[in-house]
Design an enzyme around this catalytic site. Structure first.
Site, PDB file in Angstrom:
ATOM      1  N   LYS A  36      -9.909 -22.235 -13.789  1.00 11.16           N
ATOM      2  CA  LYS A  36      -9.435 -20.958 -14.304  1.00 11.16           C
ATOM      3  C   LYS A  36      -7.922 -21.042 -14.445  1.00 11.16           C
ATOM      4  CE  LYS A  36      -8.742 -17.104 -11.979  1.00 11.16           C
ATOM      5  NZ  LYS A  36      -7.469 -16.539 -12.426  1.00 11.16           N
ATOM      6  N   ASP A  63      -7.803 -16.776 -18.116  1.00 15.43           N
ATOM      7  CA  ASP A  63      -7.777 -15.455 -17.470  1.00 15.43           C
ATOM      8  C   ASP A  63      -6.440 -14.779 -17.746  1.00 15.43           C
ATOM      9  OD1 ASP A  63      -8.146 -13.329 -15.701  1.00 15.43           O
ATOM     10  OD2 ASP A  63      -7.688 -14.525 -13.922  1.00 15.43           O
ATOM     11  N   LYS A  65      -6.293 -11.553 -19.017  1.00 11.55           N
ATOM     12  CA  LYS A  65      -6.466 -10.096 -18.805  1.00 11.55           C
ATOM     13  C   LYS A  65      -5.714  -9.302 -19.873  1.00 11.55           C
ATOM     14  CE  LYS A  65      -7.021 -10.510 -13.794  1.00 11.55           C
ATOM     15  NZ  LYS A  65      -6.566 -11.892 -13.548  1.00 11.55           N
ATOM     16  N   ASP A  68      -3.900  -4.045 -24.409  1.00  9.13           N
ATOM     17  CA  ASP A  68      -2.910  -3.479 -25.335  1.00  9.13           C
ATOM     18  C   ASP A  68      -3.681  -2.661 -26.360  1.00  9.13           C
ATOM     19  OD1 ASP A  68      -0.543  -3.148 -27.025  1.00  9.13           O
ATOM     20  OD2 ASP A  68       0.276  -4.923 -26.021  1.00  9.13           O
ATOM     21  N   THR A 126     -10.006  -7.147  -7.556  1.00  9.85           N
ATOM     22  CA  THR A 126     -10.559  -7.263  -6.197  1.00  9.85           C
ATOM     23  C   THR A 126      -9.486  -7.037  -5.122  1.00  9.85           C
ATOM     24  OG1 THR A 126     -10.395  -9.618  -6.640  1.00  9.85           O
ATOM     25  CG2 THR A 126     -12.582  -8.680  -6.612  1.00  9.85           C
ATOM     26  N   ARG A 217      -7.039 -19.963  -3.676  1.00  6.78           N
ATOM     27  CA  ARG A 217      -6.314 -20.486  -2.513  1.00  6.78           C
ATOM     28  C   ARG A 217      -7.171 -21.169  -1.453  1.00  6.78           C
ATOM     29  NH1 ARG A 217      -3.119 -14.939  -2.253  1.00  6.78           N
ATOM     30  NH2 ARG A 217      -5.143 -14.385  -3.131  1.00  6.78           N
TER      31      ARG A 217
HETATM   32  O1  C5P Z   1      -6.640 -17.384  -4.525  1.00  8.80           O
HETATM   33  P1  C5P Z   1      -7.769 -16.463  -4.839  1.00  8.80           P
HETATM   34  O2  C5P Z   1      -9.137 -17.028  -4.536  1.00  8.80           O
HETATM   35  O3  C5P Z   1      -7.579 -15.065  -4.276  1.00  8.80           O
HETATM   36  O4  C5P Z   1      -7.698 -16.347  -6.436  1.00  8.80           O
HETATM   37  C1  C5P Z   1      -8.436 -15.402  -7.177  1.00  8.80           C
HETATM   38  C2  C5P Z   1      -8.109 -15.541  -8.624  1.00  8.80           C
HETATM   39  O5  C5P Z   1      -8.912 -14.622  -9.359  1.00  8.80           O
HETATM   40  C3  C5P Z   1      -6.659 -15.255  -8.991  1.00  8.80           C
HETATM   41  O6  C5P Z   1      -6.327 -16.169 -10.019  1.00  8.80           O
HETATM   42  C4  C5P Z   1      -6.675 -13.832  -9.534  1.00  8.80           C
HETATM   43  O7  C5P Z   1      -5.730 -13.670 -10.563  1.00  8.80           O
HETATM   44  C5  C5P Z   1      -8.090 -13.745 -10.120  1.00  8.80           C
HETATM   45  N1  C5P Z   1      -8.689 -12.417 -10.177  1.00  8.80           N
HETATM   46  C6  C5P Z   1      -8.852 -11.612  -9.067  1.00  8.80           C
HETATM   47  N2  C5P Z   1      -9.428 -10.370  -9.187  1.00  8.80           N
HETATM   48  C7  C5P Z   1      -9.848  -9.940 -10.381  1.00  8.80           C
HETATM   49  C8  C5P Z   1      -9.708 -10.753 -11.519  1.00  8.80           C
HETATM   50  C9  C5P Z   1      -9.133 -12.011 -11.365  1.00  8.80           C
HETATM   51  O8  C5P Z   1      -8.509 -12.013  -7.967  1.00  8.80           O
HETATM   52  N3  C5P Z   1     -10.461  -8.766 -10.470  1.00  8.80           N
END
Ligand code: C5P
Length: 238
Positions: A36, A63, A65, A68, A126, A217
């Protein structure tokens, strides 16, 4: 053990450092189902940076997002089409007309001989809980709002939505088996939640019916990212 094609994990390559991003992409080859690429990397390196990661031949979820007015989002989708991501997303909160314009622009890729990206609506991040929504004047629960936005996304040309694991069951029941549910906020047992608030383990999210698990992460911050990805894959069913 999962094969590349059945592994539902997409690793979020969230870094502005091209060398590190490429090293991660290389080391994760075969250990995840895709990569991603999000705002952090894309805003630092743009389409050239994207191509560097695409060279590792993994499906890519771009991703960005997008959010606009409909005309601007449709133009952005057309500008991204030559990259041929497997997945591309817009904020469902941009509304019906914006999602329709994005979906139509994505389908134009077909006439140009390009892959049509699967289009996703982002529901509620989230990292947001009910209290955060109340501060923004949204009085129901996060789940109510996610369901409302996911219904709107399905009616307006989206192939699926990005949601938290806690909404999978209700969305699956409401939107049917074919609508794709892409789930970030995934934390293997024992990993820190960090800024994520609505989290679940990979196994539980898969059992609940997620199509793709976005994990950043817990993999990229591990001492051995490839091993972390393999450990996660080993807990999942093919
Ligand atoms: O590091 P982590 O597992 O928290 O990464 C989650 C990824 O998913 C990040 O790149 C974040 O931008 C993305 N994301 C998110 N919640 C959303 C949509 C995308 O955490 N609703």
């Amino acid at each position: 053990m999962q094969t590349k094609s059945t592994n539902p994990v997409f690793c979020a390559i969230d870094t502005p450092d091209t060398k590190r991003a490429c090293a991660l992409a290389e080391s994760l080859s075969g250990a995840v189902g895709g990569l991603k690429i999000g705002l952090e990397y894309f805003n630092a390196h743009g389409q050239d940076g994207y191509q560097k990661l695409a060279a590792f031949d993994q499906p890519i979820f771009l991703d960005l997002k997008l959010h606009d007015i409909p005309n601007t989002v449709a133009s952005a989708v057309r500008a991204l089409a030559p990259l041929q991501p497997a997945w591309l997303n817009v904020h469902a909160g941009g509304g019906a007309a914006m999602m329709q314009a994005a979906a139509e622009a994505a389908h134009e890729a077909h006439d140009k001989g390009l892959r049509v990206p699967k289009m996703l609506g982002v529901t509620i991040m989230t990292s947001l809980a009910d209290t955060d929504l109340h501060q923004m004047g949204i009085s129901g629960t996060a789940q109510d709002q996610v369901l409302r936005l996911a219904n709107l996304a399905q009616k307006n040309g989206m192939d699926g939505v990005v949601c938290s694991a806690h909404e999978i069951q209700v969305l699956r029941a409401e939107l049917g088996p074919d609508f794709k549910l892409i789930v970030p906020g995934i934390r293997p047992q024992g990993s820190a939640a960090q800024d994520q608030k609505r989290v679940m383990t990979p196994e539980d999210a898969q059992k609940a019916g997620a199509d793709i698990l976005v994990i950043g992460r817990p993999i990229t911050g591990a001492e051995d990212p490839r091993q972390a990805a393999l450990d996660i894959a080993a807990q999942l069913t093919a």
